[in-house]
Design a protein around this motif. Structure first.
Motif, PDB file in Angstrom:
ATOM      1  N   SER A   1     -10.883  -2.013   7.796  1.00  0.00           N
ATOM      2  CA  SER A   1     -11.171  -0.585   7.946  1.00  0.00           C
ATOM      3  C   SER A   1     -10.267   0.213   7.017  1.00  0.00           C
ATOM      4  N   LEU A   2     -10.873   1.125   6.289  1.00  0.00           N
ATOM      5  CA  LEU A   2     -10.142   2.001   5.382  1.00  0.00           C
ATOM      6  C   LEU A   2     -10.164   3.421   5.940  1.00  0.00           C
ATOM      7  N   SER A   3      -9.063   4.136   5.789  1.00  0.00           N
ATOM      8  CA  SER A   3      -9.022   5.520   6.254  1.00  0.00           C
ATOM      9  C   SER A   3      -9.431   6.454   5.123  1.00  0.00           C
ATOM     10  N   LEU A   4      -9.685   7.692   5.474  1.00  0.00           N
ATOM     11  CA  LEU A   4     -10.005   8.698   4.471  1.00  0.00           C
ATOM     12  C   LEU A   4      -8.763   9.047   3.671  1.00  0.00           C
ATOM     13  N   ASN A   5      -8.962   9.380   2.436  1.00  0.00           N
ATOM     14  CA  ASN A   5      -7.914   9.863   1.559  1.00  0.00           C
ATOM     15  C   ASN A   5      -8.028  11.380   1.587  1.00  0.00           C
TER      16      ASN A   5
ATOM     17  N   SER B   1      -3.721   6.210   4.974  1.00  0.00           N
ATOM     18  CA  SER B   1      -3.004   5.155   5.696  1.00  0.00           C
ATOM     19  C   SER B   1      -3.430   3.786   5.174  1.00  0.00           C
ATOM     20  N   ALA B   2      -2.617   2.801   5.476  1.00  0.00           N
ATOM     21  CA  ALA B   2      -2.873   1.442   4.999  1.00  0.00           C
ATOM     22  C   ALA B   2      -4.153   0.882   5.613  1.00  0.00           C
ATOM     23  N   PRO B   3      -4.879   0.031   4.902  1.00  0.00           N
ATOM     24  CA  PRO B   3      -6.061  -0.619   5.463  1.00  0.00           C
ATOM     25  C   PRO B   3      -5.675  -1.450   6.694  1.00  0.00           C
TER      26      PRO B   3
ATOM     27  N   HIS C   1       0.845  -1.191   0.000  1.00  0.00           N
ATOM     28  CA  HIS C   1       0.000   0.000   0.000  1.00  0.00           C
ATOM     29  C   HIS C   1       0.878   1.237   0.000  1.00  0.00           C
ATOM     30  N   LEU C   2       0.686   2.104  -0.967  1.00  0.00           N
ATOM     31  CA  LEU C   2       1.408   3.370  -0.979  1.00  0.00           C
ATOM     32  C   LEU C   2       0.540   4.417  -0.289  1.00  0.00           C
ATOM     33  N   CYS C   3       1.077   5.050   0.745  1.00  0.00           N
ATOM     34  CA  CYS C   3       0.315   6.037   1.518  1.00  0.00           C
ATOM     35  C   CYS C   3       0.065   7.328   0.754  1.00  0.00           C
ATOM     36  N   TRP C   4       0.926   7.639  -0.202  1.00  0.00           N
ATOM     37  CA  TRP C   4       0.870   8.929  -0.881  1.00  0.00           C
ATOM     38  C   TRP C   4       0.484   8.757  -2.342  1.00  0.00           C
TER      39      TRP C   4
END
Length: 87
Positions: free
Chosen positions: A48-52, A37-39, A9-12
């Motif tokens: 859980s997925l974070s907001l982009n 952030s990574a799932p 997973h690329l954070c950026w």
């Protein structure tokens, strides 16, 4: 996040965004450097997925805003898991 997780997973990332509201519609497009952030896998098995969200806006006033945003993203993804040097 571990180094292994960062390879999956690329954070950026970079993408277009309409941010500058006081400009003419043709000038409102800017490029954003986005963080997500990574799932996270929960105990129940769900994820859980974070907001982009935008961490940096590169306005249309910059020379080649897309290229600048993508270069910043490449640098951040390359060095994200490194510990900062203490001075």
């Amino acid at each position: 996040m571990t180094a292994a997780a960062s390879k999956e997973h690329l954070c950026w990332s970079a993408d277009r965004t309409a941010y500058l509201r006081n400009l003419d519609p043709a000038d409102r497009t800017a490029w954003a450097v986005l963080y997500q952030s990574a799932p996270v896998r929960n105990e129940s098995g769900s994820t859980s997925l974070s907001l982009n969200f935008p961490a940096l806006i590169v306005s249309a006033y910059a020379n080649e805003p897309e290229a600048i945003a993508r270069r910043v993203v490449d640098i951040l993804n390359k060095h994200w898991d490194e510990e900062p040097e203490q001075q």
